[in-house]
Design a protein around this motif. Structure first.
Motif, mmCIF file in Angstrom:
data_model
loop_
_atom_site.group_PDB
_atom_site.id
_atom_site.type_symbol
_atom_site.label_atom_id
_atom_site.label_comp_id
_atom_site.label_asym_id
_atom_site.label_seq_id
_atom_site.Cartn_x
_atom_site.Cartn_y
_atom_site.Cartn_z
ATOM 1 N N VAL A 286 13.456 3.101 5.575
ATOM 2 C CA VAL A 286 13.452 3.129 4.113
ATOM 3 C C VAL A 286 14.519 2.160 3.641
ATOM 4 O O VAL A 286 15.714 2.353 3.890
ATOM 5 N N THR A 287 14.115 1.094 2.958
ATOM 6 C CA THR A 287 15.041 0.012 2.597
ATOM 7 C C THR A 287 15.795 0.311 1.306
ATOM 8 O O THR A 287 16.948 -0.108 1.143
ATOM 9 N N ASN A 288 15.163 1.003 0.343
ATOM 10 C CA ASN A 288 15.861 1.364 -0.896
ATOM 11 C C ASN A 288 15.117 2.501 -1.579
ATOM 12 O O ASN A 288 13.991 2.843 -1.197
ATOM 13 N N SER A 289 15.741 3.085 -2.593
ATOM 14 C CA SER A 289 15.179 4.246 -3.283
ATOM 15 C C SER A 289 14.623 3.876 -4.661
ATOM 16 O O SER A 289 14.486 4.737 -5.533
ATOM 17 N N THR B 17 0.832 -1.206 0.000
ATOM 18 C CA THR B 17 0.000 0.000 0.000
ATOM 19 C C THR B 17 0.867 1.256 0.000
ATOM 20 O O THR B 17 2.046 1.231 0.349
ATOM 21 N N PHE B 18 0.254 2.368 -0.404
ATOM 22 C CA PHE B 18 0.943 3.650 -0.440
ATOM 23 C C PHE B 18 1.084 4.228 0.972
ATOM 24 O O PHE B 18 0.199 4.086 1.813
ATOM 25 N N TYR C 282 9.929 1.253 0.629
ATOM 26 C CA TYR C 282 10.894 1.787 -0.337
ATOM 27 C C TYR C 282 10.271 2.981 -1.055
ATOM 28 O O TYR C 282 9.050 3.156 -1.070
ATOM 29 N N ILE C 283 11.114 3.804 -1.642
ATOM 30 C CA ILE C 283 10.659 5.044 -2.273
ATOM 31 C C ILE C 283 10.038 4.734 -3.635
ATOM 32 O O ILE C 283 10.648 4.090 -4.486
ATOM 33 N N ILE D 269 6.099 9.388 -1.967
ATOM 34 C CA ILE D 269 5.260 8.211 -1.740
ATOM 35 C C ILE D 269 6.169 7.027 -1.481
ATOM 36 O O ILE D 269 7.107 6.770 -2.242
ATOM 37 N N LEU D 270 5.901 6.322 -0.412
ATOM 38 C CA LEU D 270 6.607 5.087 -0.105
ATOM 39 C C LEU D 270 5.664 3.906 -0.320
ATOM 40 O O LEU D 270 4.459 4.030 -0.133
#
Length: 380
Positions: free
Chosen positions: A371-374, A250-251, A294-295, A264-265
Motif C-alpha cells: 500500500v503506497t499511500n492512503s 482497477t479496483f 493506494y487506498i 477498496i484499493l
C-alpha cells in the motif's frame, strides 16, 4: 511555320486537359456503405453459416455529429450459406451498392460456432479488404440483437463494437484482441487464447423513460489446440487477471479473515510472473504476483500492514480457486504450458510423451501487496 507548331501544341495541351480532368469511375464517399461489424454463427444441423452485418454510410456518421445529433438509422443484414463468404454473397444480393469491408472493426462469433473457427479464419484472412487490426470476440446472445444494440449519444462510435477497450476501474480481466494477435495465438502449439464473451445489459440504463440495451464484457471462452475448450465466468477470470491484462487503475476489494468487506484499493502496478523448477516428482511451477496500490475507500479500522495482509490473502485465494477450476476443465489459465514450451522444451516434450496435462503439475502461489499511500485522508 512557328504559328502552326504553336497551334499544334495548344491543341495537344487542350486534349490532355480534357482527358485528365476527372476519373470516369469516381464515386462519392457519401454513396459508399461500409460494414462496421460482422456476426458469424453456424447451424450444426443444417451445416450452414449465418452472417449478420451492421451497415453505415459516412453521411450517416456526419449527421450524428451535427448540431441536431439525431440517431442515424441502423441497417442490419443477414445471409446464409455453406461458408462465411457464401453467406455474405447472399446478403449482397439485395443491396444496390456492394458494401465494403475496408472499415470493418469487429467480428463477433457465436459461441456454438467456435468449433468452426478454422473455416471462419480462412474465409476472413483471404479477403484482401479485411485488415489485421480487426478485433474479435464471442457471444451467447442473439447476434441480431447484439449488433443492433443501443449506442451512447446516438453515435455509432460509442459502443464496444467500435471502441473496444474499457479504461475504468471496471475494466474486465480479458478484453478484445486483434485478429492478428488471435491468429498467432490460435495456431501456437502451446498457447491458450481467450476470446471475451459479450453480453447485453438490458436493465442498467435508461434514456428518459425508455430502457436502453448496451453491450458489456462478461467472461471469456478458452481456446487451445485449435479447439474451443471451456467458457469461463468473470469470477474465475478475476483470479488470473494479473496474467492477461494491465490491471493499473482497477479496483482491488479487501476483505478481512471473516469475509467482511473492509476497503477498496486502486492498483497502480500489478504483474504476474511464472517460474518452473525440476524436482523428483517431475517439476513444479511458482506463480508470483506483485501489486502496488493506494487506498480508495476504507470502511473499517485497519493499518497498512493489515490491509496488505488481507489483500494478499484475497488475491492468493482467488488465484488458487481459479487454478483449481482450470485443473478440472483442463484449461491452462495463466500460460504455464507456454512457459514450459519456450524455456524448458525438454520438460515440455517429456510431459507430452507421458500424456500428461500441464495443469496436473503443482503450482505454488506467492503474493506481495504494497500500500503506497492512503489517498487524501489519513488512516483511521
Amino acid at each position: 511555320m512557328s504559328r502552326m507548331r504553336a497551334a499544334t501544341r495548344l491543341l495537344a495541351l487542350a486534349f490532355m486537359a480534357v482527358i485528365l480532368t476527372s476519373c470516369w469511375d469516381q464515386r462519392s464517399i457519401q454513396e459508399t456503405s461500409y460494414f462496421t461489424s460482422l456476426g458469424i454463427d453456424f447451424d450444426e444441423k443444417q451445416k450452414l453459416f449465418s452472417v449478420y452485418g451492421t451497415l453505415i454510410t459516412m453521411a450517416d456518421v456526419a449527421k450524428t455529429e451535427g448540431p441536431s445529433g439525431k440517431a442515424a438509422p441502423a441497417y442490419l443484414g443477414h445471409g446464409e450459406g455453406e461458408s462465411p463468404q457464401l453467406a455474405l454473397e447472399a446478403l449482397y444480393r439485395s443491396t444496390q451498392l456492394r458494401p465494403s469491408l475496408d472499415h470493418l472493426m469487429t467480428i463477433v462469433v457465436k459461441q456454438r460456432a467456435l468449433s468452426r473457427m478454422p473455416d471462419i479464419l480462412d474465409s476472413i484472412n483471404r479477403a484482401r479488404t479485411v485488415r489485421y487490426n480487426v478485433f474479435i470476440a464471442a457471444t451467447t446472445e442473439p447476434l441480431d440483437e447484439l449488433l443492433a444494440s443501443d449506442t451512447f449519444f446516438n453515435s455509432p462510435m460509442y459502443t464496444f463494437l467500435y471502441a473496444h477497450r474499457v479504461h475504468s476501474p471496471a475494466a474486465p480481466p480479458v478484453q478484445m484482441i486483434s485478429l492478428q494477435a488471435f491468429v498467432r495465438q490460435f495456431y501456437e502449439e502451446s498457447h491458450t487464447t481467450f476470446l471475451p464473451l459479450l453480453k447485453l445489459d438490458r436493465a442498467s440504463w435508461k434514456q428518459g423513460n425508455k430502457t436502453k440495451t448496451y453491450i458489456f464484457y462478461d467472461g471469456a471462452h478458452a481456446i487451445a489446440g485449435r479447439k474451443a475448450r471451456a467458457a469461463l465466468n468473470e469470477k474465475i477470470l478475476q483470479g488470473v487477471k494479473w496474467y492477461h491484462s494491465n490491471p493499473t487503475g482497477t479496483f482491488l476489494e479487501v476483505r478481512d479473515d471473516a469475509g467482511k468487506f473492509v476497503a477498496i484499493l486502486i492498483v497502480t502496478k500489478g504483474k504476474g510472473r511464472i517460474s518452473y523448477s525440476e524436482n523428483a516428482k517431475g517439476g513444479a511451477f511458482k506463480a508470483v504476483i506483485r501489486v502496488q496500490a493506494y487506498i480508495y475507500e476504507l470502511h473499517d479500522m485497519a493499518g497498512e500492514r493489515q490491509l496488505e495482509t488481507w489483500a494478499q490473502n484475497g488475491i492468493r485465494e482467488k488465484l488458487e480457486q481459479s487454478l483449481a477450476s482450470g485443473r478440472e476443465s483442463r484449461v491452462d489459465l495463466i500460460g504455464l504450458e507456454d512457459k514450459l514450451y519456450r524455456h524448458h522444451p525438454a520438460a515440455w516434450k517429456r510431459l507430452k510423451r507421458d500424456g500428461r496435462e500441464v495443469t496436473d503439475l503443482p503450482c505454488e502461489v506467492v503474493v506481495d501487496v504494497k500500500v503506497t499511500n492512503s489517498g487524501k485522508l489519513k488512516l483511521k
